[in-house]
Design a protein around this motif. Sequence first.
Motif, PDB file in Angstrom:
ATOM      1  N   VAL A   1       0.842  -1.209   0.000  1.00 22.36           N
ATOM      2  CA  VAL A   1       0.000   0.000   0.000  1.00 22.36           C
ATOM      3  C   VAL A   1       0.871   1.250   0.000  1.00 22.36           C
ATOM      4  N   ASP A   2       1.961   1.230   0.760  1.00 18.35           N
ATOM      5  CA  ASP A   2       2.863   2.384   0.804  1.00 18.35           C
ATOM      6  C   ASP A   2       3.427   2.710  -0.584  1.00 18.35           C
ATOM      7  N   VAL A   3       3.772   1.680  -1.333  1.00 17.64           N
ATOM      8  CA  VAL A   3       4.319   1.893  -2.681  1.00 17.64           C
ATOM      9  C   VAL A   3       3.218   2.281  -3.665  1.00 17.64           C
ATOM     10  N   LEU A   4       2.112   1.546  -3.648  1.00 17.45           N
ATOM     11  CA  LEU A   4       1.048   1.756  -4.635  1.00 17.45           C
ATOM     12  C   LEU A   4       0.338   3.096  -4.445  1.00 17.45           C
ATOM     13  N   SER A   5       0.198   3.540  -3.207  1.00 17.17           N
ATOM     14  CA  SER A   5      -0.573   4.752  -2.943  1.00 17.17           C
ATOM     15  C   SER A   5       0.144   6.020  -3.390  1.00 17.17           C
ATOM     16  N   LYS A   6       1.371   5.905  -3.860  1.00 17.49           N
ATOM     17  CA  LYS A   6       2.065   7.069  -4.401  1.00 17.49           C
ATOM     18  C   LYS A   6       1.475   7.511  -5.735  1.00 17.49           C
ATOM     19  N   ASN A   7       0.679   6.639  -6.354  1.00 19.90           N
ATOM     20  CA  ASN A   7       0.015   6.980  -7.613  1.00 19.90           C
ATOM     21  C   ASN A   7      -1.272   7.743  -7.299  1.00 19.90           C
ATOM     22  N   ASP A   8      -1.354   9.003  -7.719  1.00 21.97           N
ATOM     23  CA  ASP A   8      -2.530   9.822  -7.424  1.00 21.97           C
ATOM     24  C   ASP A   8      -3.799   9.305  -8.103  1.00 21.97           C
ATOM     25  N   ASP A   9      -3.641   8.462  -9.131  1.00 24.26           N
ATOM     26  CA  ASP A   9      -4.811   7.913  -9.825  1.00 24.26           C
ATOM     27  C   ASP A   9      -5.408   6.711  -9.096  1.00 24.26           C
ATOM     28  N   GLY A  10      -4.672   6.175  -8.124  1.00 26.26           N
ATOM     29  CA  GLY A  10      -5.188   5.054  -7.349  1.00 26.26           C
ATOM     30  C   GLY A  10      -4.491   3.750  -7.655  1.00 26.26           C
ATOM     31  N   PHE A  11      -4.994   2.668  -7.041  1.00 27.91           N
ATOM     32  CA  PHE A  11      -4.363   1.357  -7.228  1.00 27.91           C
ATOM     33  C   PHE A  11      -5.376   0.236  -7.053  1.00 27.91           C
ATOM     34  N   VAL A  12      -4.989  -0.942  -7.555  1.00 30.39           N
ATOM     35  CA  VAL A  12      -5.746  -2.177  -7.357  1.00 30.39           C
ATOM     36  C   VAL A  12      -4.767  -3.217  -6.822  1.00 30.39           C
ATOM     37  N   LEU A  13      -5.109  -3.816  -5.694  1.00 29.29           N
ATOM     38  CA  LEU A  13      -4.219  -4.763  -5.014  1.00 29.29           C
ATOM     39  C   LEU A  13      -4.975  -6.020  -4.637  1.00 29.29           C
ATOM     40  N   MET A  14      -4.395  -7.181  -4.955  1.00 33.35           N
ATOM     41  CA  MET A  14      -4.908  -8.452  -4.443  1.00 33.35           C
ATOM     42  C   MET A  14      -3.973  -8.946  -3.347  1.00 33.35           C
ATOM     43  N   VAL A  15      -4.571  -9.388  -2.240  1.00 30.97           N
ATOM     44  CA  VAL A  15      -3.820  -9.990  -1.146  1.00 30.97           C
ATOM     45  C   VAL A  15      -4.422 -11.365  -0.886  1.00 30.97           C
ATOM     46  N   GLU A  16      -3.634 -12.419  -1.145  1.00 31.46           N
ATOM     47  CA  GLU A  16      -4.159 -13.777  -0.953  1.00 31.46           C
ATOM     48  C   GLU A  16      -3.555 -14.443   0.266  1.00 31.46           C
ATOM     49  N   GLY A  17      -4.438 -14.940   1.141  1.00 29.27           N
ATOM     50  CA  GLY A  17      -4.028 -15.857   2.190  1.00 29.27           C
ATOM     51  C   GLY A  17      -4.105 -17.256   1.607  1.00 29.27           C
ATOM     52  N   GLY A  18      -3.046 -17.672   0.932  1.00 32.75           N
ATOM     53  CA  GLY A  18      -3.101 -18.887   0.119  1.00 32.75           C
ATOM     54  C   GLY A  18      -2.974 -20.183   0.865  1.00 32.75           C
ATOM     55  N   ARG A  19      -2.454 -20.144   2.089  1.00 28.99           N
ATOM     56  CA  ARG A  19      -2.124 -21.404   2.741  1.00 28.99           C
ATOM     57  C   ARG A  19      -3.191 -21.916   3.700  1.00 28.99           C
TER      58      ARG A  19
END
Length: 500
Positions: free
Chosen positions: A320-338
């Motif tokens: 989130v810290d890296v992606l939120s630097k984009n003023d247009d926004g972001f889309v992130l998937m977080v998987e609890g795969g195990r």
Amino acid sequence: MTSSFRLLALGASVLALTTAASAQDNVLQHDDSYYTAAQAELAKKIASQQNVGRAKNVVLFVVDGLSVPTITASRIYEGQSRGVDGESNVLSFEELLPYTALSKTYTHDSQVADSAPTATAIVSGVKSVNGTIGVTQAIQADVCASQKGAEVTTLFELAEEAGLSTGIISTARITHATPAATYAKVAGRDWEADKDLPEEAVQNGCKDIAAQLVDWPAGNGFEVVMGGGRGNFMLESQADPEDETAKGARKDGRDLVAEWQQKHNDGVYVWNKEGFDAIDPAATDRIFGLFNRSHMQYDADREKDAGGEPSLAEMAVKAVDVLSKNDDGFVLMVEGGRVDHAHHAGNAARALIDTVAVADAVKAVYDKVDPNETLIILTADHSHVFSIAGYPKRNNPILGIAGMGDDQKPYTTLGYQNGPGAKLDEPRADLTNVDTTDVDFLQQALVPLGESETHAGDDVVIFAQGPWAHLFHGVVEQNLVYHVMEHATDMANRAALAAK
């Protein structure tokens, strides 16, 4: 709705609540703790307002195999682990993501799904065929030639074309079914490295999943990729940095880690917790983190290996810290795969601990974003044949004994319909002197399946908050998740405008 009308409506709501509260004095049970708690919950729901603004960001949590019993058992486990009442405990996503629906998980060809087409449904909006990723129902499983014309466009691809930042995180291999659905198009979900491609796929020019990630043509590519699966990006001649006796999987001569680094000179590649901790998000535009040769560790085992791998919450926050630097926004998937893998092993303790780790990640992400402009969704791809049974008393350890069977042997509260916990031609084990709360204990099962317990076909829950989250209610098709995300962000239109 005008501001003055909103104020009038709010005033009317407050008056109604005040009148209702005084009226409760006429009810005999008005001071009962359950009654007053429910009244407080009702007031909270009445005061809530639907958010119909455009979502700047989307965070999609996919908890692989998170059945309803898994949620309940994890809730109790987390509470009991903290020394509080487990039954009335609340996991973070149950509190922070108030809109819910039930999701029907069947696929185009099966009553009981695997993770590949269900992930495709969630990120692309179509139901497809078991064993396939990023394609429509027109596909033939494991036939490369059938891929042409069956490919789908994912929300992540639209986001990249629209100028948003994108990221994927998983505790499984990043080439595994769920994260792969964001970028890959394959007739065979097991085609994770080139060595896995059948001859027909090689002859017809199909790419393996790891190669598709590095070659992904959408926008300027993922800004954040973190998970396991390092071996699928390394040459068979390369020794793994954590184990010199283990080699990479690639036979085609492509060192995909080196290729990613050449392609993205603004990025940082890391493979352990030390490298991860050294990343300064303010000075970093891209992260490629591969923290295990295969799947990342279960959270219970990660904690025993100090400094070995970052937690899911740590990865999510840094993303989130890296992606939120984009003023247009972001889309992130977080998987609890195990969570899924622990259930397959018949190991409830690790499934619950990994679910709690997801809850920690949800809380951490929620605290980092503006919830009014961020659509946060948590759901599962499918469920498992996992149950909570018997009549254990309140506050009984959720991993403990529920009662005694007719065979005069104890049985546990948690169990499985099938899996490694049942032994062929052997009577049910006597658990009298067994510590069933031990993290390595395998719950007993009805039908012996020595290698792996199976998925189940029951509905799973969708939790949501943020813009247009109220669209999640009732019983819905799983592929609706994509359509709500796309509607909330207007992503297709934004991508089309950006292309002009």
